[in-house]
Design an enzyme around this catalytic site. Structure first.
Site, short mmCIF file in Angstrom:
data_model
loop_
_atom_site.label_atom_id
_atom_site.label_comp_id
_atom_site.label_asym_id
_atom_site.label_seq_id
_atom_site.Cartn_x
_atom_site.Cartn_y
_atom_site.Cartn_z
N THR A 125 0.84 -1.19 0.00
CA THR A 125 0.00 0.00 0.00
C THR A 125 0.88 1.24 0.00
O THR A 125 2.08 1.17 0.25
CB THR A 125 -0.96 0.01 1.22
OG1 THR A 125 -1.94 1.04 1.02
CG2 THR A 125 -0.21 0.29 2.52
N TYR A 159 -15.71 16.28 -6.51
CA TYR A 159 -15.55 14.95 -5.92
C TYR A 159 -16.57 13.98 -6.51
O TYR A 159 -16.23 12.85 -6.89
CB TYR A 159 -15.70 15.05 -4.41
CG TYR A 159 -15.60 13.73 -3.67
CD1 TYR A 159 -14.36 13.16 -3.41
CD2 TYR A 159 -16.74 13.08 -3.22
CE1 TYR A 159 -14.27 11.96 -2.72
CE2 TYR A 159 -16.66 11.88 -2.53
CZ TYR A 159 -15.41 11.32 -2.28
OH TYR A 159 -15.35 10.13 -1.60
#
Length: 245
Positions: free
Chosen positions: A32, A153
């Site tokens: 990650t 967004y």
């Protein structure tokens, strides 16, 4: 999970961290990355030695997605799953949002997912078809229903739905499953910026009467990354306590 390898973007906190931790519990090897390292990253390195890789990187760099995929392969030998989770959210009306902020949201939430998916697809197309592979996009219900002050967004999250459906068609013949998960508003750092009145409005229009927890979303993600869900692809699955019903 037979030593399968997952690359999860934005896995240092919030839902991303919950996905990282659950994959590790299921036996995955996990890589990650995020812009800022949290203490939990060092703890996971100690708790899962040899199975966890943390990379520090900024998705504003268009070269970073290819680097992240290559580093994952260098560490674990291959890639079996990509989870596009990293995202930014700025609360503000489109009419007053600076162009730089618009660009940053599009770059982080959409362009980076496209570039990461491109690199993952290239890896998957070189692998034997007999081995299942996954791309999972973390979208949002605001990509469907919209929300005042989140126009940019919402646009990026809606675009992930188109990416999911089209990529499922492009990669299906290679036995690659592509899906999207659309959480409702969750109790995370991202939602902490909401005003009390906004949070109350969300709760009031949610049949289950509360904001979601990351624990409400992770079981679905676990299922979609499991061979038992191998015939589910091109789907956009909502987890929102009924807010969009």
């Amino acid at each position: 999970m037979d030593n399968r390898v997952a690359l999860i973007s934005g896995g240092s906190k919030g839902l991303g961290l919950a996905i990282v931790e659950d994959c590790l519990r299921q036996g995955w090897f996990v890589a990650t990355f995020s812009r800022s390292k949290t203490p939990r990253m060092d703890h996971l390195s100690a708790e899962a030695p040899g199975r966890f890789l943390y990379l520090s990187g900024d998705l504003a760099d268009p070269e970073f997605p290819a680097f992240a995929v290559q580093q994952t392969k260098n560490a674990f030998g291959r890639l079996d799953a990509l989870i596009n989770n990293a995202a930014l959210a700025f609360d503000g009306m489109l009419a007053t949002m600076p162009p730089a902020s618009i660009h940053q949201l599009v770059q982080t939430n959409l362009t980076s997912a496209l570039l990461l998916s491109r690199e993952a697809a290239r890896e998957f197309l070189r692998m034997p078809r007999s081995r299942p592979r996954w791309i999972l996009n973390i979208s949002s219900i605001v990509g469907l229903a919209g929300f005042r002050g989140l126009s940019v967004y919402s646009s990026t999250k809606a675009a992930l739905l188109g990416l999911t459906r089209s990529l499922a068609r492009e990669l299906g013949s290679a036995n690659v499953v592509v899906n999207a998960v659309l959480p409702g508003f969750l109790v995370t750092d991202m939602s902490s910026s909401l005003e009390a009145s906004q949070r109350e409005q969300i709760v009031q229009r949610t049949p289950l009467g509360r904001l979601g927890q990351v624990e409400d979303v992770v079981p679905l993600i676990r299922f979609l990354l499991n061979p038992e869900g191998r015939f589910i692809t091109g789907q956009c699955v909502i987890v929102d306590g009924g807010a969009t019903c």
